[in-house]
Scaffold this motif. Structure first.
Motif, mmCIF file in Angstrom:
data_model
loop_
_atom_site.group_PDB
_atom_site.id
_atom_site.type_symbol
_atom_site.label_atom_id
_atom_site.label_comp_id
_atom_site.label_asym_id
_atom_site.label_seq_id
_atom_site.Cartn_x
_atom_site.Cartn_y
_atom_site.Cartn_z
ATOM 1 N N GLY A 21 -42.730 -99.987 -6.236
ATOM 2 C CA GLY A 21 -41.662 -99.037 -5.951
ATOM 3 C C GLY A 21 -40.735 -99.501 -4.846
ATOM 4 N N VAL A 22 -41.228 -100.390 -4.002
ATOM 5 C CA VAL A 22 -40.395 -100.982 -2.951
ATOM 6 C C VAL A 22 -39.140 -101.610 -3.556
ATOM 7 N N LEU A 23 -39.294 -102.182 -4.724
ATOM 8 C CA LEU A 23 -38.150 -102.814 -5.377
ATOM 9 C C LEU A 23 -37.051 -101.792 -5.688
ATOM 10 N N VAL A 24 -37.447 -100.597 -6.061
ATOM 11 C CA VAL A 24 -36.475 -99.540 -6.366
ATOM 12 C C VAL A 24 -35.810 -99.044 -5.088
ATOM 13 N N PHE A 25 -36.628 -98.651 -4.105
ATOM 14 C CA PHE A 25 -36.082 -98.068 -2.877
ATOM 15 C C PHE A 25 -35.256 -99.060 -2.066
ATOM 16 N N SER A 26 -35.642 -100.322 -2.133
ATOM 17 C CA SER A 26 -34.881 -101.343 -1.395
ATOM 18 C C SER A 26 -33.734 -101.918 -2.233
ATOM 19 N N ARG A 27 -33.598 -101.387 -3.438
ATOM 20 C CA ARG A 27 -32.584 -101.902 -4.372
ATOM 21 C C ARG A 27 -32.723 -103.424 -4.504
ATOM 22 N N PHE A 28 -33.939 -103.830 -4.778
ATOM 23 C CA PHE A 28 -34.280 -105.252 -4.892
ATOM 24 C C PHE A 28 -33.853 -106.024 -3.641
ATOM 25 N N PHE A 29 -34.238 -105.467 -2.509
ATOM 26 C CA PHE A 29 -34.061 -106.090 -1.187
ATOM 27 C C PHE A 29 -32.605 -106.145 -0.725
ATOM 28 N N THR A 30 -31.746 -105.323 -1.291
ATOM 29 C CA THR A 30 -30.345 -105.314 -0.865
ATOM 30 C C THR A 30 -29.997 -104.090 -0.014
ATOM 31 N N ASP A 96 -32.203 -89.102 10.504
ATOM 32 C CA ASP A 96 -31.245 -90.179 10.762
ATOM 33 C C ASP A 96 -31.220 -91.176 9.604
ATOM 34 N N VAL A 97 -32.397 -91.465 9.063
ATOM 35 C CA VAL A 97 -32.485 -92.400 7.943
ATOM 36 C C VAL A 97 -31.826 -91.783 6.710
ATOM 37 N N PHE A 98 -32.144 -90.512 6.435
ATOM 38 C CA PHE A 98 -31.542 -89.834 5.278
ATOM 39 C C PHE A 98 -30.024 -89.790 5.376
ATOM 40 N N GLU A 99 -29.507 -89.610 6.598
ATOM 41 C CA GLU A 99 -28.051 -89.574 6.769
ATOM 42 C C GLU A 99 -27.396 -90.897 6.370
ATOM 43 N N LYS A 100 -28.092 -91.989 6.644
ATOM 44 C CA LYS A 100 -27.537 -93.314 6.310
ATOM 45 C C LYS A 100 -27.746 -93.679 4.845
ATOM 46 N N ASP A 101 -28.925 -93.333 4.306
ATOM 47 C CA ASP A 101 -29.223 -93.718 2.931
ATOM 48 C C ASP A 101 -30.373 -92.863 2.392
ATOM 49 N N THR A 102 -30.119 -92.143 1.318
ATOM 50 C CA THR A 102 -31.133 -91.261 0.740
ATOM 51 C C THR A 102 -32.354 -92.037 0.263
ATOM 52 N N MET A 103 -32.141 -93.175 -0.388
ATOM 53 C CA MET A 103 -33.277 -93.960 -0.895
ATOM 54 C C MET A 103 -34.166 -94.442 0.248
ATOM 55 N N ALA A 104 -33.558 -94.873 1.332
ATOM 56 C CA ALA A 104 -34.349 -95.298 2.498
ATOM 57 C C ALA A 104 -35.086 -94.110 3.089
ATOM 58 N N GLY A 105 -34.433 -92.958 3.129
ATOM 59 C CA GLY A 105 -35.082 -91.751 3.638
ATOM 60 C C GLY A 105 -36.288 -91.361 2.807
ATOM 61 N N ILE A 106 -36.120 -91.417 1.497
ATOM 62 C CA ILE A 106 -37.257 -91.115 0.617
ATOM 63 C C ILE A 106 -38.366 -92.132 0.838
ATOM 64 N N PHE A 107 -38.005 -93.391 0.928
ATOM 65 C CA PHE A 107 -38.998 -94.444 1.156
ATOM 66 C C PHE A 107 -39.819 -94.160 2.415
ATOM 67 N N TYR A 108 -39.132 -93.902 3.539
ATOM 68 C CA TYR A 108 -39.852 -93.643 4.786
ATOM 69 C C TYR A 108 -40.638 -92.336 4.735
ATOM 70 N N SER A 109 -40.200 -91.396 3.897
ATOM 71 C CA SER A 109 -40.925 -90.126 3.765
ATOM 72 C C SER A 109 -42.260 -90.293 3.062
ATOM 73 N N ILE A 110 -42.320 -91.222 2.111
ATOM 74 C CA ILE A 110 -43.502 -91.272 1.241
ATOM 75 C C ILE A 110 -44.392 -92.502 1.386
ATOM 76 N N TYR A 111 -43.885 -93.584 1.967
ATOM 77 C CA TYR A 111 -44.698 -94.801 1.888
ATOM 78 C C TYR A 111 -46.035 -94.654 2.597
ATOM 79 N N GLY A 112 -46.065 -93.978 3.710
ATOM 80 C CA GLY A 112 -47.326 -93.830 4.437
ATOM 81 C C GLY A 112 -48.302 -92.898 3.758
ATOM 82 N N VAL A 113 -47.793 -91.863 3.122
ATOM 83 C CA VAL A 113 -48.672 -90.964 2.366
ATOM 84 C C VAL A 113 -49.372 -91.768 1.273
ATOM 85 N N ASN A 114 -48.600 -92.585 0.587
ATOM 86 C CA ASN A 114 -49.154 -93.470 -0.435
ATOM 87 C C ASN A 114 -50.236 -94.375 0.165
ATOM 88 N N ASP A 115 -49.955 -94.947 1.328
ATOM 89 C CA ASP A 115 -50.934 -95.838 1.953
ATOM 90 C C ASP A 115 -52.210 -95.101 2.335
#
Length: 134
Positions: A21-30, A96-115
């Motif tokens: 899923g990192v590939l999606v949220f990071s837009r293939f690292f872009t 602050d993350v959500f304000e800059k980018d929704t995908m990054a905000g979602i990523f930071y919201s969920i990655y640790g729960v997944n871990d």
């Protein structure tokens, strides 16, 4: 709790796919916002290594009983990422993350729960494997 070998194998595949899923949220690292908010752990190299870990989980899905100590390593790896995420959440403002980018905000919201979830899963499997050899 009784889990079949087939169900546990599916758990390894799911863990790997979740890492992909990192590939999606990071837009293939872009996506520059994810590394901006955690340049050490979530650099593009760090994100790539998350994908590699995911491939490792998938690679042992069918033969995980033969690599019990590697399953233990997976549990430790998830513990570390879960701890780092918890620490990040306590010291950063997610809005602050959500304000800059929704995908990054979602990523930071969920990655640790997944871990944390997969830390429990890998720990359970590791303990089960250790107990089965006694």
């Amino acid at each position: 709790m009784t889990l079949t070998t087939k169900t546990i194998s599916k758990g390894f595949v799911i863990a790997g796919l979740m890492n992909m899923g990192v590939l999606v949220f990071s837009r293939f690292f872009t996506n520059p916002v994810i590394p901006e908010y955690d340049p050490v752990v979530m650099s593009n190299f760090g994100l790539l290594m998350i994908v590699v870990w995911g491939l490792a989980y998938i690679s042992v899905a069918k033969n995980y009983p033969n690599v019990k100590w590697l399953v233990g390593v997976f549990a430790v790896e998830k513990l570390i990422y879960g701890f780092i995420w918890t620490k990040w959440m306590l010291n950063n403002n997610l809005s602050d993350v959500f304000e800059k980018d929704t995908m990054a905000g979602i990523f930071y919201s969920i990655y640790g729960v997944n871990d944390w979830i997969f830390f429990v899963f890998f720990s359970f499997v590791f303990i089960r494997l250790i107990n089965s050899t006694k």
